[in-house]
Scaffold this motif. Structure first.
Motif, PDB file in Angstrom:
ATOM      1  N   ASN A  56       0.808  -1.217   0.000  1.00 25.96           N
ATOM      2  CA  ASN A  56       0.000   0.000   0.000  1.00 25.96           C
ATOM      3  C   ASN A  56       0.844   1.271   0.000  1.00 25.96           C
ATOM      4  O   ASN A  56       0.343   2.343  -0.326  1.00 25.96           O
ATOM      5  CB  ASN A  56      -0.936   0.028   1.212  1.00 25.96           C
ATOM      6  CG  ASN A  56      -2.018  -1.000   1.118  1.00 25.96           C
ATOM      7  OD1 ASN A  56      -2.477  -1.339   0.036  1.00 25.96           O
ATOM      8  ND2 ASN A  56      -2.435  -1.518   2.263  1.00 25.96           N
ATOM      9  N   GLN A  73       1.715   9.552   4.820  1.00 21.71           N
ATOM     10  CA  GLN A  73       0.370   8.982   4.867  1.00 21.71           C
ATOM     11  C   GLN A  73      -0.117   8.753   6.292  1.00 21.71           C
ATOM     12  O   GLN A  73      -1.312   8.815   6.549  1.00 21.71           O
ATOM     13  CB  GLN A  73       0.308   7.665   4.090  1.00 21.71           C
ATOM     14  CG  GLN A  73       0.298   7.871   2.602  1.00 21.71           C
ATOM     15  CD  GLN A  73      -0.043   6.593   1.860  1.00 21.71           C
ATOM     16  OE1 GLN A  73      -0.746   5.733   2.366  1.00 21.71           O
ATOM     17  NE2 GLN A  73       0.467   6.470   0.645  1.00 21.71           N
ATOM     18  N   VAL A  74       0.804   8.493   7.187  1.00 21.95           N
ATOM     19  CA  VAL A  74       0.433   8.203   8.567  1.00 21.95           C
ATOM     20  C   VAL A  74       0.289   9.488   9.375  1.00 21.95           C
ATOM     21  O   VAL A  74      -0.515   9.564  10.298  1.00 21.95           O
ATOM     22  CB  VAL A  74       1.477   7.264   9.219  1.00 21.95           C
ATOM     23  CG1 VAL A  74       1.231   7.105  10.695  1.00 21.95           C
ATOM     24  CG2 VAL A  74       1.448   5.909   8.540  1.00 21.95           C
ATOM     25  N   GLN A  81      -1.055   8.923  13.439  1.00 22.99           N
ATOM     26  CA  GLN A  81      -2.250   8.130  13.692  1.00 22.99           C
ATOM     27  C   GLN A  81      -1.878   6.739  14.193  1.00 22.99           C
ATOM     28  O   GLN A  81      -1.340   5.927  13.451  1.00 22.99           O
ATOM     29  CB  GLN A  81      -3.077   8.007  12.420  1.00 22.99           C
ATOM     30  CG  GLN A  81      -3.650   9.299  11.935  1.00 22.99           C
ATOM     31  CD  GLN A  81      -4.444   9.096  10.655  1.00 22.99           C
ATOM     32  OE1 GLN A  81      -4.558   8.003  10.139  1.00 22.99           O
ATOM     33  NE2 GLN A  81      -5.011  10.174  10.161  1.00 22.99           N
ATOM     34  N   LYS A  83      -3.859   4.357  14.966  1.00 20.97           N
ATOM     35  CA  LYS A  83      -4.716   3.356  14.324  1.00 20.97           C
ATOM     36  C   LYS A  83      -4.102   2.872  13.009  1.00 20.97           C
ATOM     37  O   LYS A  83      -4.057   1.678  12.736  1.00 20.97           O
ATOM     38  CB  LYS A  83      -6.092   3.974  14.080  1.00 20.97           C
ATOM     39  CG  LYS A  83      -7.116   3.047  13.509  1.00 20.97           C
ATOM     40  CD  LYS A  83      -8.449   3.779  13.375  1.00 20.97           C
ATOM     41  CE  LYS A  83      -9.478   2.903  12.716  1.00 20.97           C
ATOM     42  NZ  LYS A  83     -10.747   3.614  12.525  1.00 20.97           N
ATOM     43  N   THR A  84      -3.601   3.812  12.207  1.00 22.41           N
ATOM     44  CA  THR A  84      -2.987   3.451  10.933  1.00 22.41           C
ATOM     45  C   THR A  84      -1.709   2.654  11.157  1.00 22.41           C
ATOM     46  O   THR A  84      -1.451   1.680  10.462  1.00 22.41           O
ATOM     47  CB  THR A  84      -2.681   4.714  10.097  1.00 22.41           C
ATOM     48  OG1 THR A  84      -3.879   5.465   9.956  1.00 22.41           O
ATOM     49  CG2 THR A  84      -2.135   4.359   8.738  1.00 22.41           C
ATOM     50  N   CYS A  85      -0.910   3.065  12.136  1.00 24.11           N
ATOM     51  CA  CYS A  85       0.331   2.352  12.429  1.00 24.11           C
ATOM     52  C   CYS A  85       0.070   0.903  12.822  1.00 24.11           C
ATOM     53  O   CYS A  85       0.755   0.000  12.368  1.00 24.11           O
ATOM     54  CB  CYS A  85       1.103   3.058  13.538  1.00 24.11           C
ATOM     55  SG  CYS A  85       1.828   4.614  13.037  1.00 24.11           S
ATOM     56  N   LYS A  87      -2.685  -0.827  12.129  1.00 17.82           N
ATOM     57  CA  LYS A  87      -3.356  -1.523  11.029  1.00 17.82           C
ATOM     58  C   LYS A  87      -2.347  -2.082  10.034  1.00 17.82           C
ATOM     59  O   LYS A  87      -2.485  -3.189   9.530  1.00 17.82           O
ATOM     60  CB  LYS A  87      -4.315  -0.565  10.321  1.00 17.82           C
ATOM     61  CG  LYS A  87      -5.008  -1.159   9.117  1.00 17.82           C
ATOM     62  CD  LYS A  87      -5.910  -0.132   8.447  1.00 17.82           C
ATOM     63  CE  LYS A  87      -6.516  -0.701   7.182  1.00 17.82           C
ATOM     64  NZ  LYS A  87      -7.288   0.294   6.448  1.00 17.82           N
ATOM     65  N   TYR A  88      -1.309  -1.314   9.728  1.00 17.04           N
ATOM     66  CA  TYR A  88      -0.332  -1.727   8.722  1.00 17.04           C
ATOM     67  C   TYR A  88       0.961  -2.274   9.329  1.00 17.04           C
ATOM     68  O   TYR A  88       1.962  -2.403   8.636  1.00 17.04           O
ATOM     69  CB  TYR A  88      -0.007  -0.558   7.800  1.00 17.04           C
ATOM     70  CG  TYR A  88      -1.164  -0.177   6.917  1.00 17.04           C
ATOM     71  CD1 TYR A  88      -1.641  -1.054   5.952  1.00 17.04           C
ATOM     72  CD2 TYR A  88      -1.782   1.048   7.052  1.00 17.04           C
ATOM     73  CE1 TYR A  88      -2.701  -0.714   5.140  1.00 17.04           C
ATOM     74  CE2 TYR A  88      -2.844   1.399   6.235  1.00 17.04           C
ATOM     75  CZ  TYR A  88      -3.298   0.519   5.286  1.00 17.04           C
ATOM     76  OH  TYR A  88      -4.343   0.866   4.482  1.00 17.04           O
TER      77      TYR A  88
END
Length: 105
Positions: A56, A73-74, A81, A83-85, A87-88
């Motif tokens: 991604n 992006q983060v 973020q 949550k993003t960290c 998640k990926y």
């Protein structure tokens, strides 16, 4: 160069970035590279998920631009973020923010 809190080669890169008008991008990349851990965490039980997550963020131009893309992006204007960290599986992105702040100051 000795005053910068990064590796001497990264310091040289930061100093040279001024003439190319890309200091902010280079500071971000230097902060990401100065974190000793791998940015993309790849647990054995979630290898496929981790590889898909990394895809991604892939951009043409190499690994340094991937690191820049991950950070931009983060990052939000206020904070990274969480949550993003998670998640990926971006294990070390949170550790790069304090380095980035030190480099800016």
């Amino acid at each position: 160069m000795a005053e910068l809190p990064v590796d001497p080669m990264l310091s040289k890169m930061i100093l040279a970035s001024e003439q190319y008008k890309c200091s902010e991008e280079v500071l971000t990349i230097a902060a990401m590279l100065s974190v000793n851990n791998s940015i993309f965490y790849r647990p054995k039980d979630k290898v496929v998920h981790a590889d898909n997550a990394r895809q991604n963020f892939v951009v043409p131009g190499g690994d340094h631009l991937v690191l820049l893309n991950v950070y931009t992006q983060v990052e939000t204007p206020q904070r990274l973020q969480l949550k993003t960290c998670s998640k990926y599986n971006l294990k070390s992105v949170m550790q790069s923010k304090p380095v980035f702040v030190k480099l800016i100051i």
